[in-house]
Scaffold this active site. Structure first.
Site, short mmCIF file in Angstrom:
data_model
loop_
_atom_site.label_atom_id
_atom_site.label_comp_id
_atom_site.label_asym_id
_atom_site.label_seq_id
_atom_site.Cartn_x
_atom_site.Cartn_y
_atom_site.Cartn_z
N ASP A 42 0.81 -1.22 0.00
CA ASP A 42 0.00 0.00 0.00
C ASP A 42 0.84 1.27 0.00
O ASP A 42 0.29 2.38 -0.04
CB ASP A 42 -0.90 0.03 1.25
CG ASP A 42 -2.03 -0.96 1.13
OD1 ASP A 42 -2.28 -1.43 0.00
OD2 ASP A 42 -2.65 -1.26 2.16
N HIS A 245 28.26 4.15 -9.22
CA HIS A 245 26.91 4.39 -8.70
C HIS A 245 26.68 3.68 -7.37
O HIS A 245 25.62 3.09 -7.13
CB HIS A 245 25.85 3.97 -9.73
CG HIS A 245 25.84 4.86 -10.94
ND1 HIS A 245 25.22 4.54 -12.11
CD2 HIS A 245 26.39 6.08 -11.15
CE1 HIS A 245 25.40 5.50 -12.99
NE2 HIS A 245 26.11 6.45 -12.44
N ASP A 262 28.78 12.12 -3.61
CA ASP A 262 28.09 12.72 -4.75
C ASP A 262 26.65 12.91 -4.30
O ASP A 262 25.90 11.94 -4.15
CB ASP A 262 28.19 11.78 -5.96
CG ASP A 262 27.59 12.39 -7.23
OD1 ASP A 262 26.81 13.36 -7.12
OD2 ASP A 262 27.89 11.88 -8.32
N ASP A 273 24.01 19.16 -8.17
CA ASP A 273 24.72 17.88 -8.33
C ASP A 273 26.20 18.15 -8.03
O ASP A 273 26.91 18.69 -8.87
CB ASP A 273 24.51 17.40 -9.78
CG ASP A 273 25.15 16.05 -10.06
OD1 ASP A 273 25.64 15.41 -9.12
OD2 ASP A 273 25.14 15.65 -11.24
N HIS A 363 33.83 7.91 -17.58
CA HIS A 363 32.62 8.67 -17.88
C HIS A 363 32.99 10.00 -18.53
O HIS A 363 34.16 10.36 -18.57
CB HIS A 363 31.78 8.89 -16.61
CG HIS A 363 32.50 9.54 -15.47
ND1 HIS A 363 32.76 10.90 -15.43
CD2 HIS A 363 33.04 9.04 -14.33
CE1 HIS A 363 33.39 11.19 -14.30
NE2 HIS A 363 33.59 10.08 -13.62
N HIS A 367 27.19 16.79 -17.83
CA HIS A 367 25.87 16.62 -18.45
C HIS A 367 25.09 17.89 -18.21
O HIS A 367 25.43 18.68 -17.31
CB HIS A 367 25.15 15.40 -17.84
CG HIS A 367 25.17 15.37 -16.34
ND1 HIS A 367 24.27 16.06 -15.57
CD2 HIS A 367 26.00 14.76 -15.46
CE1 HIS A 367 24.55 15.85 -14.28
NE2 HIS A 367 25.60 15.08 -14.19
N HIS A 374 20.26 14.57 -14.91
CA HIS A 374 20.81 14.44 -16.26
C HIS A 374 19.76 15.10 -17.14
O HIS A 374 18.83 14.46 -17.61
CB HIS A 374 21.04 12.98 -16.63
CG HIS A 374 22.14 12.36 -15.82
ND1 HIS A 374 22.51 11.05 -15.92
CD2 HIS A 374 22.98 12.89 -14.89
CE1 HIS A 374 23.53 10.79 -15.09
NE2 HIS A 374 23.81 11.90 -14.45
N GLU A 397 32.73 17.41 -14.08
CA GLU A 397 32.99 16.36 -13.09
C GLU A 397 34.00 15.31 -13.54
O GLU A 397 33.65 14.13 -13.65
CB GLU A 397 31.68 15.69 -12.68
CG GLU A 397 30.79 15.22 -13.84
CD GLU A 397 29.54 14.51 -13.35
OE1 GLU A 397 29.65 13.60 -12.51
OE2 GLU A 397 28.44 14.88 -13.80
N TYR A 401 39.55 6.65 -11.01
CA TYR A 401 39.15 5.54 -10.14
C TYR A 401 40.13 4.40 -10.38
O TYR A 401 40.19 3.88 -11.50
CB TYR A 401 37.72 5.10 -10.47
CG TYR A 401 36.78 6.28 -10.63
CD1 TYR A 401 36.08 6.80 -9.55
CD2 TYR A 401 36.63 6.90 -11.88
CE1 TYR A 401 35.25 7.90 -9.71
CE2 TYR A 401 35.81 8.01 -12.04
CZ TYR A 401 35.11 8.51 -10.95
OH TYR A 401 34.30 9.60 -11.10
N ARG A 418 36.36 12.06 -7.57
CA ARG A 418 35.60 12.87 -8.55
C ARG A 418 35.39 14.23 -7.90
O ARG A 418 35.18 14.32 -6.68
CB ARG A 418 34.26 12.20 -8.89
CG ARG A 418 33.44 12.98 -9.90
CD ARG A 418 32.30 12.18 -10.55
NE ARG A 418 31.28 11.72 -9.62
CZ ARG A 418 31.17 10.48 -9.20
NH1 ARG A 418 32.01 9.54 -9.61
NH2 ARG A 418 30.21 10.13 -8.34
N GLU A 420 33.02 17.55 -8.66
CA GLU A 420 31.91 17.95 -9.54
C GLU A 420 31.30 19.27 -9.09
O GLU A 420 30.91 19.42 -7.93
CB GLU A 420 30.82 16.85 -9.50
CG GLU A 420 29.58 17.22 -10.29
CD GLU A 420 28.56 16.09 -10.38
OE1 GLU A 420 28.51 15.24 -9.46
OE2 GLU A 420 27.81 16.07 -11.36
#
Ligand code: GLY
Ligand code: MN
Ligand code: MN
Length: 450
Positions: A42, A245, A262, A273, A363, A367, A374, A397, A401, A418, A420
């Site tokens: 629910d 991610h 991030d 971001d 990457h 963006h 994005h 960004e 790695y 990173r 950004e």
């Protein structure tokens, strides 16, 4: 809390005007709102309006439908929505109803959703073309077909079905790509709040804490400003920073590791971001310092390349050149910088292989950013990278790695970095919206030592 920026009714009306002016004079455009989604049994996910729908209407209820009909005498903007219903509203919250749709949201006409299947074929009748977002939702695709079929079936009564189906995404998305002054104020607020959240996370970070304890600090800053996270925050210590991610956020932060965060907040749909990477115990080790400074130099070079007249890929190429040059100098990559920046040319009959740097930087450098993290908008036009123009907002960004599986010296293992920021293209170059949180090594170490 001080008052926060909003989008005015006049701006929503101006957006609709721009869309209507782009439609063929005898077209109709139909746009569906988002639906509520079940999370489990629910319980529903918090409602998030469809970004195109939000952009054009500001209307934040599920299941509604907006119709745009240029030149229509009874009104060019028609909204279908749920009825006022005291019983339902007691359970799920206040609805605007058709009165509110007109008085608050500027609809020229409003109808109940229960009238949709009767009313929409009528609105479509006599129009040449239907604009809608094809293929986004099977249910909506079927609805449009069924309205068309209704019209065809009633042709003898004088109703005339449109004979062209045309996309709607590109028209709206090109409007969304250029941010107005009101939008930039929204995004600056989202950016300031996220910058404060990152600052707070750096201040409270200590070895032995769980990653989710830092996530909790971020969420606290967002919610105290009435904002939501714009996406699931990433808080990754040590090797977790190398998972792009990573959202589990359940690890324990170890002295000597870096932690990558991030996280961005969303203010009435407008996202920020930000990524920052910092040492768990407040001091960078020598190898961490070398790689961090390299990513930072790459980011500075990329930001310097964000200016009108440059194209979308120029900041990426600027960052890439700095990263590859640095990786060669550190002995992590071997070869000529120029050649290393390109994917190798495959000999005939051989499989295409990727440039070696993609092992460490897999990457792109950014963006578009806006109502979606994005964000929408073409990156290429007629096969060429899009030229940057004032009002466009993008992230910058670069990252590196390095995992133990990579064939490099052990001192670099488990370093994921990173950095950004969010920037808006201006007449002169660009403005960094997210300058409120430090990123220079000395500044991070000073903040964490305080
Ligand atoms: N937070 C998602 C991204 O940086 O693209
Ligand atoms: Mn991003
Ligand atoms: Mn990000």
């Amino acid at each position: 809390m001080e008052s926060t920026p909003t989008i005015s009714a006049a701006e929503f009306a101006a957006r609709r005007r721009r869309l209507l002016d782009q439609l063929d004079p005898n077209a109709i455009a139909i746009l569906a709102a988002a639906e509520l989604k079940v999370r489990n049994r629910d319980a529903e996910y918090p409602f998030r309006q469809d970004s195109d729908f939000l952009y054009l209407t500001g209307f934040n209820e599920p299941s509604a439908l907006a119709v745009f009909i240029p030149g229509r005498e009874e009104g060019e903007f028609v909204l279908f929505c749920l009825d006022k219903d005291p019983l339902a509203e007691r359970w799920t919250g206040i609805r605007a109803g058709i009165e509110g749709a007109m008085t608050v949201y500027g609809a020229d006409q409003a109808f109940l959703l229960s009238e949709l299947n009767r009313k929409l074929p009528e609105l479509m009748s006599g129009r040449d073309a239907i604009h809608y977002r094809m293929g986004h939702s099977r249910k909506f695709d079927q609805q449009v077909m069924s309205w068309l079929n209704t019209l065809r079936g009633r042709a003898r009564t004088g109703l005339v079905p449109p004979n062209k189906l045309v996309g709607l995404d590109v028209l709206i998305h090109d409007l969304r790509l250029f941010k107005s002054a009101e939008e930039l104020a929204m995004m600056q607020h989202a950016a300031d709040t996220a910058a404060q959240a990152h600052t707070r996370a750096m201040q409270v970070c200590a070895p032995g804490k769980f990653e989710f304890e830092l996530e909790a600090e971020l969420l606290r800053e967002f919610r105290c400003k009435g904002m939501e996270p714009a996406y699931t925050s990433i808080v990754g210590g040590g090797e977790n920073a190398c998972i792009l991610h990573y959202v589990e956020n359940r690890g324990v932060l170890q002295a000597g590791d870096l932690v990558l965060i991030d996280a961005g907040g969303e203010h009435y749909g407008y996202a920020s971001d930000i990524t920052r990477t910092f040492p768990v115990s407040g001091q960078f080790s020598a190898p961490q310092r070398q790689l961090y400074q390299l990513v930072l130099d790459a980011q500075h070079a990329a930001i310097a390349a964000v200016k009108p007249g440059n194209n979308w890929d120029d900041p990426h190429q600027a960052a890439l050149r700095v990263l590859v040059t640095g990786l060669v100098a550190l002995g992590i990559l071997q070869g000529e910088v120029e050649a290393l920046m390109q994917d190798p040319v495959a000999a005939e009959g051989e499989a295409q292989t990727e440039a070696a740097y993609k092992q460490f930087f897999m990457h792109k450098t950014g963006h578009w950013l806006g109502l979606d993290v994005h964000d929408v908008g073409d990156y290429k036009r007629d096969g060429a990278w899009r030229t940057l123009e004032p009002g466009m907002v993008l992230t910058v960004e670069p990252g590196l790695y390095i995992s133990p599986a990579d064939n490099v010296a052990e001192q670099w293992w488990n370093i994921g970095i990173r950095i950004e920021d969010d920037v808006v293209v201006t007449e002169e170059g660009c403005r960094v919206l997210t300058a409120g949180v430090v990123k220079e090594i000395a500044a991070i170490e000073a903040l964490m030592a305080a």
